[in-house]
Design a protein around this motif. Structure first.
Motif, PDB file in Angstrom:
ATOM      1  N   TRP A 350       1.004  -1.286   0.180  1.00 44.63           N
ATOM      2  CA  TRP A 350      -0.320   0.075  -0.214  1.00 44.63           C
ATOM      3  C   TRP A 350       0.797   1.139   0.011  1.00 44.63           C
ATOM      4  CZ3 TRP A 350      -3.781  -1.852  -1.578  1.00 44.63           C
ATOM      5  CH2 TRP A 350      -5.081  -2.413  -1.031  1.00 44.63           C
ATOM      6  N   ALA A 351       2.046   1.544   0.907  1.00 46.11           N
ATOM      7  CA  ALA A 351       2.826   2.659   0.714  1.00 46.11           C
ATOM      8  C   ALA A 351       2.809   2.416  -0.313  1.00 46.11           C
ATOM      9  CB  ALA A 351       4.193   2.157   1.663  1.00 46.11           C
ATOM     10  N   LEU A 352       3.733   1.320  -1.717  1.00 42.00           N
ATOM     11  CA  LEU A 352       4.603   1.866  -2.343  1.00 42.00           C
ATOM     12  C   LEU A 352       3.005   2.048  -3.442  1.00 42.00           C
ATOM     13  CD1 LEU A 352       6.956  -0.588  -3.051  1.00 42.00           C
ATOM     14  CD2 LEU A 352       6.991   1.373  -2.176  1.00 42.00           C
ATOM     15  N   LEU A 353       2.463   1.502  -3.717  1.00 43.28           N
ATOM     16  CA  LEU A 353       1.138   2.429  -4.099  1.00 43.28           C
ATOM     17  C   LEU A 353       0.037   3.961  -4.128  1.00 43.28           C
ATOM     18  CD1 LEU A 353      -1.226  -1.531  -4.520  1.00 43.28           C
ATOM     19  CD2 LEU A 353       0.516   0.217  -6.311  1.00 43.28           C
ATOM     20  N   GLU A 354       0.878   4.379  -3.445  1.00 38.58           N
ATOM     21  CA  GLU A 354      -0.221   5.591  -2.652  1.00 38.58           C
ATOM     22  C   GLU A 354       1.473   6.226  -3.271  1.00 38.58           C
ATOM     23  OE1 GLU A 354      -0.658   8.135   1.096  1.00 38.58           O
ATOM     24  OE2 GLU A 354      -0.640   6.670   1.386  1.00 38.58           O
ATOM     25  N   GLU A 355       2.271   6.133  -2.572  1.00 40.26           N
ATOM     26  CA  GLU A 355       3.960   7.209  -2.993  1.00 40.26           C
ATOM     27  C   GLU A 355       4.162   6.825  -4.544  1.00 40.26           C
ATOM     28  OE1 GLU A 355       8.605   6.599  -2.656  1.00 40.26           O
ATOM     29  OE2 GLU A 355       7.958   5.272  -1.654  1.00 40.26           O
ATOM     30  N   PHE A 356       3.691   6.250  -5.462  1.00 40.87           N
ATOM     31  CA  PHE A 356       3.661   6.357  -6.442  1.00 40.87           C
ATOM     32  C   PHE A 356       2.546   6.221  -7.220  1.00 40.87           C
ATOM     33  CE2 PHE A 356       7.908   4.194  -5.355  1.00 40.87           C
ATOM     34  CZ  PHE A 356       8.919   4.955  -5.783  1.00 40.87           C
ATOM     35  N   GLN A 357       1.915   6.450  -6.799  1.00 39.08           N
ATOM     36  CA  GLN A 357       0.361   6.322  -7.060  1.00 39.08           C
ATOM     37  C   GLN A 357      -0.093   6.175  -8.144  1.00 39.08           C
ATOM     38  OE1 GLN A 357      -0.060  11.192  -8.899  1.00 39.08           O
ATOM     39  NE2 GLN A 357       1.839  11.361  -7.474  1.00 39.08           N
ATOM     40  N   GLY A 358       0.363   4.672  -7.799  1.00 37.33           N
ATOM     41  CA  GLY A 358      -0.274   4.034  -9.158  1.00 37.33           C
ATOM     42  C   GLY A 358      -0.453   3.460 -10.147  1.00 37.33           C
ATOM     43  N   LEU A 359       0.813   4.814 -10.763  1.00 38.49           N
ATOM     44  CA  LEU A 359       1.671   5.385 -12.107  1.00 38.49           C
ATOM     45  C   LEU A 359       2.455   3.597 -12.486  1.00 38.49           C
ATOM     46  CD1 LEU A 359       2.246   8.485 -12.128  1.00 38.49           C
ATOM     47  CD2 LEU A 359       0.789   7.745 -12.914  1.00 38.49           C
ATOM     48  N   PRO A 360       1.689   3.385 -14.345  1.00 41.24           N
ATOM     49  CA  PRO A 360       2.438   2.193 -15.035  1.00 41.24           C
ATOM     50  C   PRO A 360       3.502   2.881 -14.551  1.00 41.24           C
ATOM     51  CG  PRO A 360       1.476   3.590 -16.341  1.00 41.24           C
ATOM     52  CD  PRO A 360       0.701   3.895 -14.942  1.00 41.24           C
ATOM     53  N   ALA A 361       4.819   1.797 -14.046  1.00 37.40           N
ATOM     54  CA  ALA A 361       6.518   1.696 -13.884  1.00 37.40           C
ATOM     55  C   ALA A 361       7.112   2.624 -15.874  1.00 37.40           C
ATOM     56  CB  ALA A 361       7.040   0.124 -14.579  1.00 37.40           C
ATOM     57  N   CYS A 362       6.238   2.773 -16.757  1.00 42.07           N
ATOM     58  CA  CYS A 362       6.987   2.926 -17.680  1.00 42.07           C
ATOM     59  C   CYS A 362       6.715   4.510 -17.550  1.00 42.07           C
ATOM     60  CB  CYS A 362       6.372   2.653 -19.470  1.00 42.07           C
ATOM     61  SG  CYS A 362       4.177   3.013 -19.127  1.00 42.07           S
ATOM     62  N   GLN A 363       5.550   4.861 -16.696  1.00 45.47           N
ATOM     63  CA  GLN A 363       5.885   6.412 -16.673  1.00 45.47           C
ATOM     64  C   GLN A 363       6.105   7.088 -15.338  1.00 45.47           C
ATOM     65  OE1 GLN A 363       1.387   7.266 -16.535  1.00 45.47           O
ATOM     66  NE2 GLN A 363       0.803   6.322 -17.904  1.00 45.47           N
ATOM     67  N   LEU A 364       7.082   6.456 -15.093  1.00 47.16           N
ATOM     68  CA  LEU A 364       7.772   6.481 -13.559  1.00 47.16           C
ATOM     69  C   LEU A 364       9.275   7.143 -14.042  1.00 47.16           C
ATOM     70  CD1 LEU A 364       7.008   3.393 -11.140  1.00 47.16           C
ATOM     71  CD2 LEU A 364       6.471   5.427 -10.930  1.00 47.16           C
ATOM     72  N   PRO A 365      10.210   8.084 -13.338  1.00 44.57           N
ATOM     73  CA  PRO A 365      11.603   8.921 -13.833  1.00 44.57           C
ATOM     74  C   PRO A 365      11.937   7.729 -13.323  1.00 44.57           C
ATOM     75  CG  PRO A 365       9.750   9.590 -11.626  1.00 44.57           C
ATOM     76  CD  PRO A 365       9.001   8.906 -12.091  1.00 44.57           C
ATOM     77  N   ASP A 366      13.501   7.629 -13.757  1.00 42.54           N
ATOM     78  CA  ASP A 366      14.321   7.143 -13.574  1.00 42.54           C
ATOM     79  C   ASP A 366      15.295   7.536 -12.744  1.00 42.54           C
ATOM     80  OD1 ASP A 366      14.294   5.036 -15.898  1.00 42.54           O
ATOM     81  OD2 ASP A 366      15.425   6.504 -17.427  1.00 42.54           O
ATOM     82  N   HIS A 367      15.950   6.259 -12.077  1.00 37.39           N
ATOM     83  CA  HIS A 367      16.574   7.010 -10.322  1.00 37.39           C
ATOM     84  C   HIS A 367      18.071   6.492 -10.887  1.00 37.39           C
ATOM     85  CE1 HIS A 367      14.387   3.712 -10.321  1.00 37.39           C
ATOM     86  NE2 HIS A 367      14.704   3.050  -9.000  1.00 37.39           N
ATOM     87  N   PRO A 368      19.160   7.071 -11.561  1.00 38.23           N
ATOM     88  CA  PRO A 368      20.768   6.534 -11.973  1.00 38.23           C
ATOM     89  C   PRO A 368      21.428   6.845 -10.456  1.00 38.23           C
ATOM     90  CG  PRO A 368      20.297   8.361 -12.900  1.00 38.23           C
ATOM     91  CD  PRO A 368      19.187   8.606 -12.774  1.00 38.23           C
ATOM     92  N   GLY A 369      22.103   5.652  -9.568  1.00 38.93           N
ATOM     93  CA  GLY A 369      22.387   5.486  -8.992  1.00 38.93           C
ATOM     94  C   GLY A 369      22.039   5.324  -7.488  1.00 38.93           C
ATOM     95  N   ASP A 370      20.801   5.254  -7.236  1.00 37.78           N
ATOM     96  CA  ASP A 370      19.853   5.089  -6.621  1.00 37.78           C
ATOM     97  C   ASP A 370      19.552   3.389  -6.253  1.00 37.78           C
ATOM     98  OD1 ASP A 370      17.706   4.864  -4.354  1.00 37.78           O
ATOM     99  OD2 ASP A 370      16.468   5.783  -5.246  1.00 37.78           O
ATOM    100  N   TYR A 371      20.536   2.387  -6.204  1.00 41.43           N
ATOM    101  CA  TYR A 371      19.725   0.756  -6.914  1.00 41.43           C
ATOM    102  C   TYR A 371      19.447   0.170  -5.223  1.00 41.43           C
ATOM    103  CZ  TYR A 371      22.150   2.846 -10.908  1.00 41.43           C
ATOM    104  OH  TYR A 371      21.978   3.380 -12.161  1.00 41.43           O
ATOM    105  N   GLN A 372      20.028   0.412  -3.714  1.00 36.17           N
ATOM    106  CA  GLN A 372      19.638   0.351  -2.655  1.00 36.17           C
ATOM    107  C   GLN A 372      18.907  -0.044  -1.555  1.00 36.17           C
ATOM    108  OE1 GLN A 372      22.591  -1.716  -0.121  1.00 36.17           O
ATOM    109  NE2 GLN A 372      20.498  -2.071   0.203  1.00 36.17           N
ATOM    110  N   CYS A 373      18.006  -0.889  -1.882  1.00 37.12           N
ATOM    111  CA  CYS A 373      16.889  -1.327  -1.803  1.00 37.12           C
ATOM    112  C   CYS A 373      16.303  -1.058  -0.681  1.00 37.12           C
ATOM    113  CB  CYS A 373      16.107  -2.528  -2.539  1.00 37.12           C
ATOM    114  SG  CYS A 373      16.491  -3.773  -0.801  1.00 37.12           S
ATOM    115  N   ARG A 374      15.047  -0.486  -0.110  1.00 37.21           N
ATOM    116  CA  ARG A 374      14.934  -0.882   1.283  1.00 37.21           C
ATOM    117  C   ARG A 374      14.176  -2.075   2.198  1.00 37.21           C
ATOM    118  NH1 ARG A 374      10.175   2.357   5.243  1.00 37.21           N
ATOM    119  NH2 ARG A 374      10.374   1.374   7.238  1.00 37.21           N
ATOM    120  N   VAL A 375      15.232  -2.924   3.141  1.00 34.17           N
ATOM    121  CA  VAL A 375      15.338  -3.938   3.944  1.00 34.17           C
ATOM    122  C   VAL A 375      14.811  -3.732   5.081  1.00 34.17           C
ATOM    123  CG1 VAL A 375      16.748  -6.438   4.732  1.00 34.17           C
ATOM    124  CG2 VAL A 375      17.311  -4.522   2.762  1.00 34.17           C
ATOM    125  N   VAL A 376      13.815  -4.559   5.211  1.00 35.05           N
ATOM    126  CA  VAL A 376      13.055  -4.045   6.664  1.00 35.05           C
ATOM    127  C   VAL A 376      12.880  -5.837   7.287  1.00 35.05           C
ATOM    128  CG1 VAL A 376      10.448  -4.642   7.446  1.00 35.05           C
ATOM    129  CG2 VAL A 376      11.120  -3.587   5.161  1.00 35.05           C
TER     130      VAL A 376
END
Length: 383
Positions: A350-376
């Motif tokens: 739910w948090a990610l769907l809200e953060e990215f407004q449910g947009l399809p991946a092809c409409q999300l901006p690239d984020h070069p250099g940001d490769y460390q995922c969040r580890v819970v």
């Protein structure tokens, strides 16, 4: 300066996807060199359109190239190409032998001890877990970082890291677009599910996936099940446990599409809920935010290489065991996965769907250099 370079990785889908940053790094470092990748023929879709390659060699290691005689014939073919640099990016016997016997002027990378003398320089792979008595110690860094260290140590370059990459042919883009239009409307928000994995201990419970699918459907999201033919039975088992198993908003593509068409469909999805698997890494390459659950898998070496994604790690103290069948579980219910609750996973979905407004991946901006995922890091108190 090197003019004719061979990169070797003949392992599984995820391993090959984690090699793709190396291709871009080498192209930047040696813009006029001829770059060739040697890979398993089963995964041709993943790399055949890579813009940094001049050629691909594909080995049918499960079929026509399986025998020792066939491997020797393949080595002869490699030698005939007269590579001046060979980089081996997986430490298994077949890859090590091909690299060591390639006849190249310089041979670097990972190797089995039997073939190490044929290498110019052998590197350790600190991403891999190791045994210390009865304990399994996870690796210390991501596999991409280890590959980049091969380039640093063996070639003396500071490689550019452009993240995971997969480029599709126009034909496969069109096939994916056509299939999407047959199943979904332009305004649909689709969450992809990949519930299969090569080991039982990598699979989150199908009943848990069923609960997640029901919750998403109730909120108006569409569901797309993916995976290969080997996943059909577990997808059907999962679907059978859903309250909304007959919903018209539930779509099953399992076993029906190639890897390239899968990638083309994923780029239109809003999120991928997945096990530690090859499709997880394909999703990362297609810019899809990922939520994944790790039980037996070591986190530092193989997390989704994407800073927007979330990895939920089991609280079981035996993590990461690296074994295929759980002695503490019951059949397809490994203890590590039982103890990753649905509520914890859906919190981040739910948090990610809200953060990215449910947009399809092809409409999300690239984020070069940001490769460390969040580890819970779950604890027993979260159960």
């Amino acid at each position: 300066m090197y003019h004719n370079i061979l990169i070797i990785n003949m392992m599984q889908i995820g391993d090959l996807m984690l090699t793709t940053p190396v291709l871009q790094a080498l192209r930047r470092a040696y813009p006029t060199a001829r770059l060739t990748l040697l890979a398993d023929s089963r995964w041709q879709d993943l790399v055949e359109c890579n813009p940094h390659l001049d050629a691909c060699l594909f080995m049918d290691k499960k079929g026509t190239d399986k025998s020792l005689l066939a491997v020797l014939r393949f080595i002869r073919r490699v030698r005939a190409a007269r590579y001046d640099l060979v980089i081996n990016l997986h430490r298994n016997e077949r890859s090590s032998a091909i690299a060591a016997l390639s006849g190249a002027k310089k041979i670097i990378g990972y190797s089995k001890p039997l073939f190490a003398s044929g290498f110019t320089q052998v590197m350790k792979n600190p991403s891999l877990a190791r045994r210390a008595g009865k304990r399994r110690i996870p690796g210390t860094q991501h596999q991409v970082h280890s590959h980049m260290d091969v380039l640093r140590q063996g070639l003396g370059i500071e490689p550019y890291d452009g993240g995971l990459e997969m480029v599709l042919s126009e034909e496969n883009v069109q096939l994916a677009d056509k299939l999407w239009q047959e199943h979904f409307a332009p305004e649909d928000k689709v969450v992809a599910f990949n519930i299969g994995a090569s080991w039982t201990t990598k699979r989150w419970l199908d009943s848990y996936f069923a609960q997640c699918a029901d919750q998403l459907l109730e909120k108006g999201y569409k569901i797309a099940f993916f995976g290969g033919p080997m996943d059909l039975a577990i997808v059907e088992k999962c679907r059978g446990q859903m309250e909304q198993k007959d919903s018209p908003n539930l779509h099953v593509f399992t076993g029906q599409v190639s890897l390239a068409v899968l990638a083309g469909l994923l780029r239109r999805c809003s999120l991928l809920l997945t096990t530690d698997s090859g499709p997880m890494h394909i999703g990362v390459a297609m810019n899809v935010p990922v939520v994944t659950m790790f039980g037996a898998s070591p986190v530092p070496g193989f997390y989704p290489y994407d800073g927007r994604s979330v990895l939920i790690k089991t609280p079981e103290p035996c993590h990461p065991c690296g074994i295929h069948e759980c002695p503490k579980g019951h059949g397809d219910r490994p203890a590590c996965m039982v103890n990753i609750p649905v509520a914890a996973v859906m919190h981040y979905v739910w948090a990610l769907l809200e953060e990215f407004q449910g947009l399809p991946a092809c409409q999300l901006p690239d984020h070069p250099g940001d490769y460390q995922c969040r580890v819970v890091e779950l604890t027993k108190g979260d159960l």
